[in-house]
Design an enzyme around this catalytic site. Structure first.
Site, PDB file in Angstrom:
ATOM      1  CD  GLU A 177       0.550   4.790   3.013  1.00  9.47           C
ATOM      2  OE1 GLU A 177       0.180   4.180   1.966  1.00  9.47           O
ATOM      3  OE2 GLU A 177       0.003   6.378   2.336  1.00  9.47           O
ATOM      4  CE  LYS A 219       3.052   6.277   1.220  1.00  8.01           C
ATOM      5  NZ  LYS A 219       3.775   5.643   0.222  1.00  8.01           N
TER       6      LYS A 219
HETATM    7  P1  13P Z   1       0.391  10.853  -1.883  1.00 12.78           P
HETATM    8  O1  13P Z   1       1.824  11.151  -1.846  1.00 12.78           O
HETATM    9  O2  13P Z   1      -0.277  10.661  -3.060  1.00 12.78           O
HETATM   10  O3  13P Z   1      -0.082  10.967  -0.493  1.00 12.78           O
HETATM   11  O4  13P Z   1      -0.005   9.247  -1.872  1.00 12.78           O
HETATM   12  C1  13P Z   1       1.227   8.207  -1.044  1.00 12.78           C
HETATM   13  C2  13P Z   1       0.599   6.736  -0.794  1.00 12.78           C
HETATM   14  O5  13P Z   1       1.251   5.604  -0.942  1.00 12.78           O
HETATM   15  C3  13P Z   1      -0.599   6.601  -0.462  1.00 12.78           C
HETATM   16  O6  13P Z   1      -1.196   5.599  -0.634  1.00 12.78           O
END
Ligand code: 13P
Length: 343
Positions: A177, A219
């Site tokens: 991510e 992500k």
């Molecule tokens: P949000 O969808 O609220 O942005 O959270 C996703 C997430 O895993 C942030 O690390």
């Protein structure tokens, strides 16, 4: 192990219009959200809240896996079942957030580096023994005229690369991510430029460490203007910019791209994901969701900490999960908002 298993797990996380529930908010973040709803934040209220979400009837039709916080993976349901086991019984895979949060990046003001590599191998062994099949690490990138700096991009990509390699070594699928924060006045064009620069460095770092791209899930953020930008953009423009960026920088070997919601409200996040899916045509990767706030906000409001409102919270959660899952297939319509989740 492991190549076949990693690939199979990554594919299972993004297959069949299902996506991920990110329920890995830190103790302080979740506590703040509970307090905002008048709920006393304790280990038990956090446990009850998460049990309410996970045990929603038929939620496994829409959610493939849940990203847990370390507190939760060590907790048990009210019936005494460890949460990874409960998720398995309900047809979902258990994941675990393994980073230790974003801290100030020495050598650059106002930027962050995600910590947590020290001891990671041993922690992963423990989480795997507890039933975790995948992990998450989040890099945070701030945008301004002078940011992100090359140092910030390099260091965060390096950390993501090391994290992902250690995960795969231990048989866990890494969710990679990198979130471009929406705070700021930047345009959608600037967000696209920065998202592309981040993805380019992240994949270079993954390939340097021989990370199996078939055994990971990306992500990313959707490509949107800053939250204080005066620029008005359509869902179609967001979809076009997001898809252009992914096509340029995400290798075809990656099985899935699961978007974060990044502070968009539940409806907005659903509409944008739907536009992306509708415009996407054939893509080498599955496009889906890994939402936190956009999946949870309505459920938390409906539950409000009241045991007698567990059903209402679950209905709100099931409804949003169903809408978002339809959006991942490009078949969502606003009319679905009026339909009960039971329909
Ligand atoms: P949000 O969808 O609220 O942005 O959270 C996703 C997430 O895993 C942030 O690390």
């Amino acid at each position: 192990m492991f190549v076949k298993d990693l690939h199979a797990t990554a594919e299972a996380l993004v297959a069949g219009r299902k996506g991920l529930l990110a329920a890995d908010e830190t103790v302080s973040t979740l506590s703040r959200r509970l307090v905002a709803r008048g709920i006393e934040p304790t280990p038990d209220s956090r446990r009850s809240y998460r049990e309410m979400l996970f045990s929603t009837p038929r939620i496994g039709d829409y959610i493939s896996g849940v990203i847990l916080h370390e507190e939760t993976i060590r907790q048990r349901s009210s019936a005494g079942i460890a949460f990874p086991k409960l998720l398995g019984q309900l047809g979902m895979l258990a994941g675990i957030k393994v980073d230790r949060g974003a801290n100030p990046l020495a050598g650059s003001s106002g930027e962050h580096i995600t910590d947590g590599l020290d001891g990671l191998r041993d922690r992963l062994k423990e989480y795997a023994a507890m039933g975790a099949r995948f992990a998450k690490w989040r890099a945070v990138i701030v945008v301004s005229e002078t940011r992100p700096t090359p140092l910030c991009l390099r260091d965060n990509a390096h950390a993501l690369g090391r994290y992902a390699a250690i995960c795969q070594e231990q048989g866990l699928v890494p969710i990679v991510e990198a979130e471009i924060m929406t705070d700021g006045t930047h345009t959608i064009e600037r967000c696209e430029e920065v998202t592309g620069a981040v993805l380019r460095q992240v994949f270079a770092a993954l390939l340097d460490r021989k990370v199996l791209l078939e055994g990971m899930v990306l992500k990313p953020n959707m490509v949107v203007p800053g939250s204080m930008s005066p620029q008005a953009v359509s869902s179609q423009a967001i979809a076009a910019a997001t898809l252009r960026c992914l096509r340029r920088f995400v290798p075809a070997a990656v099985p899935g791209v699961a978007f974060l919601s990044g502070g968009q409200d539940p409806f907005e996040a659903t509409v944008h994901l739907n536009a992306i899916a509708q415009q996407s045509g054939a893509t080498p990767w599955q496009l889906t969701f890994s939402f936190g706030r956009a999946l949870q906000d309505e459920a938390l409001r409906a539950w409000g900490g009241w045991p007698e409102h567990v059903g209402a919270g679950q209905l709100a959660f099931l409804h949003r999960a169903r809408c978002v899952s339809s959006a991942a297939a490009g078949s969502y319509s606003a009319a679905m908002e009026d339909q009960s989740a039971v329909a």
